[in-house]
Design a protein around this motif. Structure first.
Motif, mmCIF file in Angstrom:
data_model
loop_
_atom_site.group_PDB
_atom_site.id
_atom_site.type_symbol
_atom_site.label_atom_id
_atom_site.label_comp_id
_atom_site.label_asym_id
_atom_site.label_seq_id
_atom_site.Cartn_x
_atom_site.Cartn_y
_atom_site.Cartn_z
ATOM 1 N N TYR A 182 0.856 -1.245 0.098
ATOM 2 C CA TYR A 182 -0.026 -0.098 0.003
ATOM 3 C C TYR A 182 0.931 1.309 -0.227
ATOM 4 C CZ TYR A 182 -4.037 -2.884 1.159
ATOM 5 O OH TYR A 182 -5.207 -3.666 1.207
ATOM 6 N N ASP A 183 2.100 1.065 0.351
ATOM 7 C CA ASP A 183 2.793 2.376 0.756
ATOM 8 C C ASP A 183 3.579 2.515 -0.461
ATOM 9 O OD1 ASP A 183 2.734 3.108 3.202
ATOM 10 O OD2 ASP A 183 3.948 1.573 4.131
ATOM 11 N N LYS A 184 3.557 1.687 -1.519
ATOM 12 C CA LYS A 184 4.091 1.911 -3.093
ATOM 13 C C LYS A 184 2.772 2.415 -3.886
ATOM 14 C CE LYS A 184 8.424 -0.579 -2.352
ATOM 15 N NZ LYS A 184 8.972 -1.953 -2.679
ATOM 16 N N CYS A 185 1.760 1.650 -3.807
ATOM 17 C CA CYS A 185 0.708 1.601 -4.759
ATOM 18 C C CYS A 185 0.588 3.098 -5.274
ATOM 19 C CB CYS A 185 -0.468 0.815 -4.622
ATOM 20 S SG CYS A 185 -1.807 1.133 -5.476
ATOM 21 N N ILE A 186 0.257 3.489 -6.429
ATOM 22 C CA ILE A 186 -0.211 4.932 -6.705
ATOM 23 C C ILE A 186 -1.567 5.026 -7.273
ATOM 24 C CG2 ILE A 186 2.205 5.484 -7.413
ATOM 25 C CD1 ILE A 186 0.955 5.449 -10.297
ATOM 26 N N GLY A 187 -2.234 3.961 -6.981
ATOM 27 C CA GLY A 187 -3.834 3.640 -7.438
ATOM 28 C C GLY A 187 -4.150 4.112 -8.792
ATOM 29 N N SER A 237 -2.991 5.841 3.022
ATOM 30 C CA SER A 237 -3.139 4.428 2.606
ATOM 31 C C SER A 237 -3.906 3.723 3.541
ATOM 32 C CB SER A 237 -1.637 3.803 1.981
ATOM 33 O OG SER A 237 -1.267 4.046 0.922
ATOM 34 N N ILE A 239 -6.376 4.119 1.625
ATOM 35 C CA ILE A 239 -7.331 4.954 0.764
ATOM 36 C C ILE A 239 -6.610 5.204 -0.534
ATOM 37 C CG2 ILE A 239 -8.321 7.381 0.615
ATOM 38 C CD1 ILE A 239 -9.184 7.011 3.450
ATOM 39 N N GLY A 240 -7.284 4.980 -1.664
ATOM 40 C CA GLY A 240 -6.864 5.389 -3.254
ATOM 41 C C GLY A 240 -5.901 4.109 -3.602
ATOM 42 N N ASN A 241 -5.689 3.082 -2.994
ATOM 43 C CA ASN A 241 -4.822 2.088 -3.251
ATOM 44 C C ASN A 241 -5.725 0.913 -3.770
ATOM 45 O OD1 ASN A 241 -2.763 2.588 -0.473
ATOM 46 N ND2 ASN A 241 -2.402 3.135 -2.614
#
Lengths: 307, 414
Positions: A182-187, A237, A239-241
């Motif tokens: 989740y910390d890497k995902c840009i969504g 995160s 949220i948005g992921n």
């Protein structure tokens, strides 16, 4: 740009428009050839490197408290047997486990308990669901029948969702689970479009009790996906992921079966180590009535259905 | 331009801008909550707008390369205008896709940890290079004029002094150097624009999970679409914004008009293939999806907006009224604007139908549905982009030497 200005203009001093053209074309071709070579290296490199840098080996062995009070054998209750097998699997390094799920559709009554248990376990917001129960109506009213197919993430062996991620935020773990960081995902949602099972959803940042007098605490509690502590607030995160079922990895790590397995009222969902030939899931997955969903997509799912 | 027209356009712009800024602020503060796309139909208006604007950009860029690479003398005077249009529409595209990200402030990760196995990473890198090339190209094309502007009073003098990176008139050898490298970059830009816009098509067509997109024709269709829509836009821009109403302008517009007509007819052929092949025998998943495009709730988007206003009317205008400035300009505008429906009809139907029938009944949630109409908020954000793009275009048009050798007077007010 600046430095070039001081040097006398193009090395090939153009005399006529044709020479001028030729010099430009040669330079452009050189730039393009160089760029194409760099691009080819980047492509091959990108296709060959493994994204995951999960720890493997001894560090991943979990010594879970042994189940000693109840004798467990092949004929015990499936939940007890799976619990025992989980203990055995977790005693191996992560790369030697291969998690699998078997769902006996003949036992599924369509109660949706697994869906809701999953929502509660992972504190899923509106728009996010990891394990819906696909409900098909067969026949024409009034002569209808219903067919239920619970659909977790298939944790495919050839996942179409991981290679599309532009920022290396999702990958296949050594134990077969397809994970998201989740910390890497840009969504961007590209992985969501790549999954033929629609098993990925995006967290739009909503709450079920929004618009009521108070947001309920159960929605604001953190979840523990991937063994971390995620509190949904603001724009943080997850949220948005992109979010998906991960076979309750955080529960497995502490010796608990996935929530959908323990909550199934009909004992229709089985879970275990496909690398252990003695395990219940290995036994069931080899039955002649075992199928996988959308096999023609070539994704090689790790969720098997008994029909 | 007549005064009442100017007032009308400004009023329209202010309305669009106010609504747009509200949408923009709401997007920043509240995220995706007011958008209608959900978890199954994850891409909606903004992704469609993105591929639409980026198509306009690639199209106008390739038109500019006709001048700088292939030396089409007739169009020489609009090279910079075409480049500038390509830069502005690219900015609009990038803002559009940036708003679509779930975590928009992590966009930098595309640069810091790209996965070059992913089509999307390629796209981002290619259009970054494309942006750099376009900006440098435009600068080189304008440099001599910027130097000439330096002695002028007001904004133009300031622009000239700031952007030329040179004091006094540009010596001929430097001007030559600029022209030489402009040509080199323009040549490099052609395969780059083809690669990156074909790449946007490939971003969709490489997904085996979406049969509607998974066709090798898609990248070609994207390229042709870019040329048609970008060419249409340029026909309109030259007809409306070229500073001199003379024969030269009429000839240029007619020339672009003929090219656009040919491209449009070719695009129609490709589209026929795209529709007729999967639909011919009336069975299959794609047939059902295409039937929804043609005869579903939004049939009018295809038949009236795309086929009628986007193809038939422009074909008539270009084929039979191709010598008239206004008719080519109008045809170009119609093609450029209605092409948005082609983009919408690519993005949304591709996500409409689940492979697992019955998934739509599995969980009742407004974001877990296979149905999508953009919300007003989504339109507002798109309005913001349009208002911003048109403002940037206007500023550039006023304060940059975009049409060749316009040293004598200030540009004609629009």
């Amino acid at each position: 740009m600046k430095t070039n200005e001081n040097t006398p203009s193009p090395p090939v001093k153009p005399e006529s428009p044709e020479d001028f053209d030729r010099a430009a074309f040669i330079k452009a071709a050189a730039i393009l050839a160089g760029a194409a070579a760099v691009g080819a290296v980047a492509l091959v490199n990108g296709k060959r490197t493994k994204i995951s840098n999960e720890p493997t080996g001894e560090a991943t062995v979990r010594k879970l408290p042994p189940m000693e009070t109840i004798p467990v054998d092949r004929h015990s209750d499936p939940l007890l047997r799976m619990q025992k097998e989980l203990e055995i699997a977790m005693a191996k390094p992560v790369e030697q486990r291969h998690w699998m799920m078997v769902i006996d559709t003949r036992k599924c009554v369509g109660c949706h308990a697994c869906t809701i248990a999953c929502v509660a376990e992972n504190k899923l917001p509106p728009g996010v669901v990891y394990r819906p129960v696909v409900t098909e109506e067969i026949g024409r009213f009034p002569n209808v029948a219903l067919r239920f197919t619970p659909r977790p993430c298939m944790q495919c062996n050839a996942p179409p969702c991981t290679p599309v991620c532009p920022v290396k935020a999702t990958w296949k773990r050594p134990d077969g689970i397809v994970a998201v960081d989740y910390d890497k995902c840009i969504g961007c949602g590209y992985c969501i479009t790549a999954c033929p099972y629609n098993a990925r959803t995006r967290d739009a940042g909503e709450f079920y009790t929004e618009g009521t007098p108070a947001l309920q605490p159960y929605e604001q509690e953190p979840n523990f996906e991937y063994g971390k502590h995620w509190k949904r607030e603001g724009h943080k995160s997850p949220i948005g992921n992109a979010r998906k079922c991960q076979f309750c990895l955080h529960r497995l790590e502490v010796g608990m079966l996935p929530e959908c397995v323990t909550s199934c009222i009909g004992r229709a969902t089985y879970f275990g180590d496909g690398n252990d030939p003695e395990s219940l899931v290995s036994e069931l997955a080899a039955k002649p009535n075992a199928i996988r969903l959308l096999e023609e997509k070539g994704t090689k799912p790790n969720v098997v259905y008994l029909i | 331009m007549k005064k009442h027209w100017r007032i009308l356009l400004w009023t329209l712009w202010v309305i669009v801008a106010v609504l747009g800024v509200h949408g923009f602020a709401s997007r920043l503060i509240e995220g995706h909550r007011h958008a209608n796309y959900g978890s199954y139909i994850i891409w909606g208006l903004w992704v469609s707008a993105y591929i639409y604007f980026i198509g306009l950009s690639a199209g106008s860029f390739l038109l500019s390369s006709m001048i700088y690479v292939f030396g089409v003398k007739k169009l020489e005077k609009i090279g910079r205008l075409a480049l500038f249009t390509a830069i502005i529409t690219l900015c609009m595209a990038l803002i559009s896709i940036w708003f679509d990200l779930g975590q928009m402030f992590r966009a930098y990760r595309m640069v810091t940890s790209p996965n070059f196995g992913s089509m999307m990473a390629w796209m981002v890198w290619l259009y970054s290079l494309y942006t750099v090339i376009m900006v440098v190209e435009l600068w080189m094309a304008m440099r001599a004029d910027l130097c000439r502007w330096q002695s002028e009073p007001g904004v133009r003098g300031w622009v000239g002094r700031t952007l030329a990176f040179h004091r006094g008139p540009l010596p001929p050898e430097k001007e030559r150097w600029c022209h030489h490298w402009l040509k080199v970059l323009a040549i490099v830009g052609v395969p780059l624009a083809i690669a990156f816009h074909g790449g946007v098509g490939a971003l969709f067509s490489t997904l085996s999970a979406r049969p509607f997109w998974h066709t090798p024709l898609m990248p070609i269709l994207f390229l042709t679409g870019a040329l048609v829509s970008g060419g249409g836009l340029m026909a309109f821009v030259v007809a409306a914004f070229y500073p001199h109403r003379n024969d030269e302008q009429r000839q240029m517009v007619a020339y672009i008009g003929r090219a656009v007509l040919g491209l449009l007819l070719f695009d129609v052929v490709l589209e026929w293939a795209e529709f007729s092949v999967p639909m011919w025998y009336g069975v299959g998943h794609e047939y059902d999806l295409l039937m929804r495009v043609l005869f579903g709730d939004f049939w009018w988007v295809f038949w009236i907006v795309h086929v009628g206003l986007g193809c038939l009317v422009p074909i008539y205008l270009l084929a039979f009224r191709g010598d008239k400035l206004w008719s080519v300009g109008l045809a170009g505008l119609l093609i450029a604007v209605t092409f948005m429906t082609v983009r919408l009809n690519i993005v949304i139907p591709g996500l409409l139908d689940p492979h697992l029938q019955g998934l739509q009944n599995a969980f009742s949630d407004h974001r877990l549905v296979f149905w999508y109409v953009p919300s007003f908020f989504e339109w507002q954000v798109t309005m913001f982009i349009v208002a911003l793009g048109s403002a940037l275009f206007y500023l550039g048009y006023r304060f940059l030497p975009l049409t060749a050798n316009q040293t004598e007077n200030s540009p004609v007010r629009h």
